[in-house]
Design an enzyme around this catalytic site. Sequence first.
Site, PDB file in Angstrom:
ATOM      1  N   GLU A  73      20.828 -12.286  13.906  1.00  0.00           N
ATOM      2  CA  GLU A  73      20.296 -11.022  13.363  1.00  0.00           C
ATOM      3  C   GLU A  73      19.210 -10.493  14.284  1.00  0.00           C
ATOM      4  OE1 GLU A  73      18.959 -11.576   9.302  1.00  0.00           O
ATOM      5  OE2 GLU A  73      20.773 -12.689   8.823  1.00  0.00           O
ATOM      6  N   HIS A 111      20.516  -7.958   5.698  1.00  0.00           N
ATOM      7  CA  HIS A 111      19.559  -8.925   5.129  1.00  0.00           C
ATOM      8  C   HIS A 111      18.602  -8.245   4.121  1.00  0.00           C
ATOM      9  CE1 HIS A 111      17.429 -12.984   6.054  1.00  0.00           C
ATOM     10  NE2 HIS A 111      17.184 -12.601   4.815  1.00  0.00           N
ATOM     11  N   ARG A 127      21.679 -18.023   4.910  1.00  0.00           N
ATOM     12  CA  ARG A 127      21.286 -17.917   6.315  1.00  0.00           C
ATOM     13  C   ARG A 127      22.553 -17.802   7.162  1.00  0.00           C
ATOM     14  NH1 ARG A 127      17.071 -16.527   4.954  1.00  0.00           N
ATOM     15  NH2 ARG A 127      15.019 -17.437   5.295  1.00  0.00           N
TER      16      ARG A 127
HETATM   17  C1  8YV Z   1      13.174 -12.531   3.209  1.00  0.00           C
HETATM   18  C2  8YV Z   1      14.847 -14.431   2.887  1.00  0.00           C
HETATM   19  O1  8YV Z   1      12.874 -11.302   2.687  1.00  0.00           O
HETATM   20  O2  8YV Z   1      13.156 -15.366   1.523  1.00  0.00           O
HETATM   21  C3  8YV Z   1      14.033 -15.554   2.356  1.00  0.00           C
HETATM   22  O3  8YV Z   1      14.269 -16.708   2.786  1.00  0.00           O
HETATM   23  O4  8YV Z   1      15.831 -14.652   3.487  1.00  0.00           O
HETATM   24  C4  8YV Z   1      14.511 -12.995   2.672  1.00  0.00           C
HETATM   25  O5  8YV Z   1      14.787 -12.655   1.390  1.00  0.00           O
HETATM   26  C5  8YV Z   1      13.276 -12.376   4.690  1.00  0.00           C
HETATM   27  O6  8YV Z   1      13.673 -13.568   5.259  1.00  0.00           O
HETATM   28  C6  8YV Z   1      11.959 -11.908   5.280  1.00  0.00           C
HETATM   29  O7  8YV Z   1      11.047 -12.952   5.461  1.00  0.00           O
END
Ligand code: 8YV
Length: 322
Positions: free
Chosen positions: A269, A287, A240
């Site tokens: 983001e 991402h 994150r």
């Molecule tokens: C998601 C992510 O695809 O799963 C997670 O926590 O960070 C990503 O891989 C994205 O956040 C969309 O929800």
Amino acid sequence: MSAKPRLFVTRNFPSDVMVRANKTYETTRNDEDNPLSSADILERSAGSDAILCAATEIFDRDLIAALPDSVRMIATFSVGYDHIDVSAANEKGIVVSNTPNVLTDATADIAFLCLLGAARLAHQAAATLRAGQWERWMPSQFAGVHVTGKRLGILGMGRIGQAVARRAKGFDMQIHYHNRRPVEARGLDEAIYHQDADSFLAECDFLSINCPLTPETKYFINDESIEKMPEITVIVNTARGGVVEDAALIRALKSGRVAAAGLDVFENEPNLNPDYLGLDTLFVLPHIGSATVETRNAMGFKCLDNLDAFFAGSALPSQVEI
Ligand code: 8YV
């Protein structure tokens, strides 16, 4: 036959996922596929029994308090759930689920892409070539940081951290990790646990961030922690954005204190801090950690498995417990 449960779907999830969702649920959709504000969520969730959302929708305490009483479950299409105030949801009797396991390998692959892309100056080399500016081969041009045999520090030794560690063994890297507790898992027998953050940072020729964003990990990478890392370190973040203070990393990349960074996530983001843009030592992606067709389908199906279990009165495959 009883009526289908009403499911508010906040984003355009993969078509196979939506086909299955539409069979079981009366869906309300967001065909524009834009991240929704609290006001949008409130307006569109009226009359819904459950919400299928992504990490782009922020369910804070105020929004959860204001959700219609009909909403009894939030299934997030992500393993991370820092965008949901799970305590507030649970207090209101709302169950929350996430999607662990299915995106472990895809995300660990992107961590390695970021690690290699940063270390080997892939952005600078590719951009020079595409701009028609590669004039000739030169002995010292695009000379990056050697990877094989170096020390890799992994912050957060959950499923994704472990998958990164297993990939790093193929590069003969020595694994160090900082986690709440030591972990015993396949391929980690020689990994060195550091309870202490400072002793961990001192070993990080490379740092891969694989921990959730919590009040404890927020800005773990800042001016002070960077000073505790070896010279010529490379920082990789696929977790994150908030775990890294972008302004501090930008300062360190500009001064050369950090040799390179590979980021799949960043603060605020989708708006990349413009001060990153001039930095050749940054390899940055939008991402895409979980972005393979197979993985995104599996994430959606996992959300539906959780919702189906909830409405069948069964235990959820992956309920978020805090
Ligand atoms: C998601 C992510 O695809 O799963 C997670 O926590 O960070 C990503 O891989 C994205 O956040 C969309 O929800």
